[in-house]
Design a protein around this motif. Structure first.
Motif, PDB file in Angstrom:
ATOM      1  N   VAL A 180      -3.267  14.514  -4.067  1.00 55.07           N
ATOM      2  CA  VAL A 180      -3.802  15.261  -5.214  1.00 55.07           C
ATOM      3  C   VAL A 180      -3.010  14.933  -6.478  1.00 55.07           C
ATOM      4  CG1 VAL A 180      -4.172  17.564  -6.183  1.00 55.07           C
ATOM      5  CG2 VAL A 180      -4.711  17.125  -3.783  1.00 55.07           C
ATOM      6  N   GLY A 181      -1.681  14.955  -6.382  1.00 51.06           N
ATOM      7  CA  GLY A 181      -0.864  14.674  -7.554  1.00 51.06           C
ATOM      8  C   GLY A 181      -1.024  13.256  -8.046  1.00 51.06           C
ATOM      9  N   ALA A 182      -1.091  12.292  -7.127  1.00 50.02           N
ATOM     10  CA  ALA A 182      -1.236  10.890  -7.527  1.00 50.02           C
ATOM     11  C   ALA A 182      -2.581  10.658  -8.200  1.00 50.02           C
ATOM     12  CB  ALA A 182      -1.087   9.984  -6.312  1.00 50.02           C
ATOM     13  N   ARG A 183      -3.639  11.275  -7.687  1.00 44.18           N
ATOM     14  CA  ARG A 183      -4.951  11.073  -8.296  1.00 44.18           C
ATOM     15  C   ARG A 183      -5.013  11.670  -9.699  1.00 44.18           C
ATOM     16  NH1 ARG A 183      -9.106  11.840  -3.143  1.00 44.18           N
ATOM     17  NH2 ARG A 183      -9.189   9.618  -2.655  1.00 44.18           N
TER      18      ARG A 183
ATOM     19  N   ASP B 202      -4.576  -0.429  -9.957  1.00 45.74           N
ATOM     20  CA  ASP B 202      -5.640  -0.461  -8.952  1.00 45.74           C
ATOM     21  C   ASP B 202      -5.061  -0.557  -7.544  1.00 45.74           C
ATOM     22  OD1 ASP B 202      -7.577  -0.326 -10.910  1.00 45.74           O
ATOM     23  OD2 ASP B 202      -7.829  -2.494 -11.044  1.00 45.74           O
ATOM     24  N   ALA B 203      -3.996  -1.345  -7.395  1.00 42.76           N
ATOM     25  CA  ALA B 203      -3.341  -1.452  -6.094  1.00 42.76           C
ATOM     26  C   ALA B 203      -2.755  -0.100  -5.672  1.00 42.76           C
ATOM     27  CB  ALA B 203      -2.255  -2.521  -6.133  1.00 42.76           C
ATOM     28  N   LEU B 204      -2.161   0.598  -6.622  1.00 44.87           N
ATOM     29  CA  LEU B 204      -1.634   1.930  -6.346  1.00 44.87           C
ATOM     30  C   LEU B 204      -2.758   2.886  -5.957  1.00 44.87           C
ATOM     31  CD1 LEU B 204       0.523   4.148  -6.339  1.00 44.87           C
ATOM     32  CD2 LEU B 204       0.352   4.224  -8.844  1.00 44.87           C
ATOM     33  N   ALA B 205      -3.878   2.818  -6.675  1.00 43.16           N
ATOM     34  CA  ALA B 205      -5.025   3.671  -6.351  1.00 43.16           C
ATOM     35  C   ALA B 205      -5.554   3.375  -4.956  1.00 43.16           C
ATOM     36  CB  ALA B 205      -6.128   3.479  -7.391  1.00 43.16           C
ATOM     37  N   ALA B 206      -5.530   2.102  -4.557  1.00 42.25           N
ATOM     38  CA  ALA B 206      -5.990   1.737  -3.214  1.00 42.25           C
ATOM     39  C   ALA B 206      -5.098   2.352  -2.149  1.00 42.25           C
ATOM     40  CB  ALA B 206      -6.039   0.214  -3.070  1.00 42.25           C
ATOM     41  N   VAL B 207      -3.789   2.381  -2.393  1.00 42.52           N
ATOM     42  CA  VAL B 207      -2.870   3.016  -1.449  1.00 42.52           C
ATOM     43  C   VAL B 207      -3.163   4.510  -1.359  1.00 42.52           C
ATOM     44  CG1 VAL B 207      -0.455   3.592  -1.007  1.00 42.52           C
ATOM     45  CG2 VAL B 207      -1.063   1.292  -1.765  1.00 42.52           C
TER      46      VAL B 207
ATOM     47  N   ALA C 144       8.428  10.848  -8.619  1.00 38.25           N
ATOM     48  CA  ALA C 144       9.023  12.187  -8.535  1.00 38.25           C
ATOM     49  C   ALA C 144       8.366  13.001  -7.426  1.00 38.25           C
ATOM     50  CB  ALA C 144       8.881  12.904  -9.875  1.00 38.25           C
ATOM     51  N   TYR C 145       7.043  12.895  -7.304  1.00 39.38           N
ATOM     52  CA  TYR C 145       6.358  13.612  -6.233  1.00 39.38           C
ATOM     53  C   TYR C 145       6.835  13.138  -4.863  1.00 39.38           C
ATOM     54  CZ  TYR C 145       3.011  14.975  -9.897  1.00 39.38           C
ATOM     55  OH  TYR C 145       2.428  15.475 -11.031  1.00 39.38           O
TER      56      TYR C 145
ATOM     57  N   ALA D 136       3.392   6.810   4.923  1.00 44.41           N
ATOM     58  CA  ALA D 136       2.527   6.941   3.748  1.00 44.41           C
ATOM     59  C   ALA D 136       3.364   7.239   2.507  1.00 44.41           C
ATOM     60  CB  ALA D 136       1.506   8.055   3.978  1.00 44.41           C
ATOM     61  N   ARG D 137       4.376   8.064   2.654  1.00 45.07           N
ATOM     62  CA  ARG D 137       5.244   8.388   1.523  1.00 45.07           C
ATOM     63  C   ARG D 137       5.970   7.135   1.023  1.00 45.07           C
ATOM     64  NH1 ARG D 137       7.486  13.214   0.059  1.00 45.07           N
ATOM     65  NH2 ARG D 137       6.668  14.144   1.962  1.00 45.07           N
ATOM     66  N   ARG D 138       6.467   6.321   1.955  1.00 45.82           N
ATOM     67  CA  ARG D 138       7.177   5.104   1.546  1.00 45.82           C
ATOM     68  C   ARG D 138       6.227   4.107   0.893  1.00 45.82           C
ATOM     69  NH1 ARG D 138       9.434   5.721   6.728  1.00 45.82           N
ATOM     70  NH2 ARG D 138       8.278   3.915   7.517  1.00 45.82           N
ATOM     71  N   ARG D 139       5.024   3.973   1.417  1.00 46.93           N
ATOM     72  CA  ARG D 139       4.041   3.062   0.815  1.00 46.93           C
ATOM     73  C   ARG D 139       3.708   3.486  -0.608  1.00 46.93           C
ATOM     74  NH1 ARG D 139      -1.143   3.140   3.966  1.00 46.93           N
ATOM     75  NH2 ARG D 139      -1.729   1.664   2.346  1.00 46.93           N
ATOM     76  N   LEU D 140       3.528   4.781  -0.803  1.00 46.48           N
ATOM     77  CA  LEU D 140       3.199   5.282  -2.137  1.00 46.48           C
ATOM     78  C   LEU D 140       4.354   5.045  -3.095  1.00 46.48           C
ATOM     79  CD1 LEU D 140       1.029   6.727  -3.765  1.00 46.48           C
ATOM     80  CD2 LEU D 140       2.027   8.912  -3.059  1.00 46.48           C
ATOM     81  N   LEU D 141       5.574   5.257  -2.631  1.00 47.21           N
ATOM     82  CA  LEU D 141       6.735   5.021  -3.483  1.00 47.21           C
ATOM     83  C   LEU D 141       6.832   3.552  -3.863  1.00 47.21           C
ATOM     84  CD1 LEU D 141       9.351   5.965  -4.824  1.00 47.21           C
ATOM     85  CD2 LEU D 141      10.514   5.591  -2.630  1.00 47.21           C
TER      86      LEU D 141
END
Length: 372
Positions: free
Chosen positions: A318-321, A156-161, A304-305, A124-129
């Motif tokens: 939480v931080g990404a949202r 939007d793609a980032l939000a979906a992840v 950074a997160y 999940a961390r790698r996908r978000l990065l």
């Protein structure tokens, strides 16, 4: 003297693991090789959840081959030989000795579900990065014919992840990333931004009645503090229905302390005396620049997160949202500026764990058309 491995010697287990997840993956694969029946207790991951091609190939082989009879598996290595042969189709460097190493390094095969959860968290961390890096890259892609529309689609793609990760790791209230956010990015072309903002200020001074039409433009959208302050002067004078011209704006700027940093009055008067184009055009240009900068800042905050290994998936969600909320606010103002709201474009995010729907994308406004 350094040890030189023989041509047929397996060196996969001699590679210094860059991250703790490498050990976790070894433990999980070892558990499944030793007790294949434990695969039924492993959920939430797929072959691409692993950090190396060799581990991904082994997991794919384990999950695609029929499980062996437990009694037969305890007596011989036939099933392990099939796993190795299948895995080598994707990772030729795999050897029998590495499979033996995986079995040896597994502390407790019964802990396979816990190991899988850790692998899922790191994936999940790698996908978000990856999604955050793609957003930042898109912001800087000068070849895009419609940069705002494309950047919002990536957001939007980032939000979906983020939503998919939240399904897997529901965030806990109040758990924020501990990581300090990076400073705001500089304008890609400061000279162009300064010139266009000066045009905006001068044109708004010449045609103050047009200021009402760009209420969606905020002082923070302008790149220089002086320009932001002068825009506050203009909007304040227009809102109070007071006379607007270079002299009245200069006087209001003095009252707001904008000249305290050595700004020459004559410089301000010259800036406000050269209108061109329309207020709406320059305002839209400033808003576009601000939206793209907000998108880049959002991507870099999430980078950074993710880069802080102490942040859990809960904290990352939480931080990404919170970071994505800044794009949603800028998107809403862009929609008001451009007057159109086409359907939102989202790239579907792959899922392997079922969960309730989340609302990151739903909270964001829909994508907008390209700038005029």
């Amino acid at each position: 003297m350094p040890h030189a491995p023989a041509p047929d010697e397996d060196d996969l287990d001699a590679i210094a693991p860059p991250q703790p997840v490498f050990h976790v993956e070894q433990a999980l694969l070892g558990a499944l090789l030793l007790d294949p029946h434990r695969l039924s207790n492993v959920t939430g991951i797929a072959a691409d959840s692993f950090s190396t091609a060799a581990h991904a190939a082994l997991y794919a082989a384990i999950t695609t081959l029929p499980p062996p009879d437990p009694a037969e598996h305890a007596r011989n290595t036939k099933w392990l030989d099939r796993v190795l042969a299948t895995g080598r189709e994707q990772a030729r460097g795999l050897t029998a000795s590495y499979l033996h190493t995986l079995v040896q390094v597994c502390p407790w095969p019964s802990h396979a579900p816990a190991y899988a959860r850790m692998v899922e968290a790191e994936h999940a961390r790698r996908r978000l990065l990856t999604a955050a890096e793609r957003l930042v890259h898109t912001v800087h892609d000068v070849s895009l014919p419609h940069p705002v529309q494309t950047v919002l689609a990536e957001a939007d793609a980032l939000a979906a992840v983020v939503d998919d990760i939240a399904n897997r790791f529901p965030p806990r209230a109040g758990v924020l990333p501990r990581t300090t956010a990076p400073p705001p990015p500089a304008a890609p072309d400061p000279a162009e931004a300064v010139e266009e903002e000066q045009m905006l200020l001068a044109t708004a001074t010449a045609y103050p009645s047009d200021i009402e039409a760009v209420r969606w433009l905020l002082p923070d959208d302008l790149t220089l503090p002086l320009h932001a302050g002068l825009w506050q002067c203009l909007t304040g004078l227009a809102r109070r229905h007071e006379p607007v011209d270079p002299v009245t704006v200069l006087w209001d700027a003095q009252q707001r302390g904008l000249l305290d940093d050595g700004i020459e009055p004559g410089e301000v008067l010259r800036m406000l005396a050269e209108p061109a184009g329309s207020v709406e055009h320059w305002g839209e240009r400033a808003l576009q620049r601000s939206l793209l900068a907000t998108a880049e800042q959002t991507g870099r905050r999430i980078e950074a997160y993710v880069g802080d290994p102490a942040n859990t998936p809960f904290q990352l969600v939480v931080g990404a949202r919170r970071a994505l909320a800044d794009i949603a606010a800028a998107r809403t103002r862009w929609q008001h500026a451009t007057g159109a709201t086409p359907p939102q474009q989202r790239r579907p995010a792959p899922t392997t764990r079922a969960g309730p729907p989340t609302t990151t994308v739903a909270h964001a406004a829909r994508s907008t058309r390209a700038p005029r």
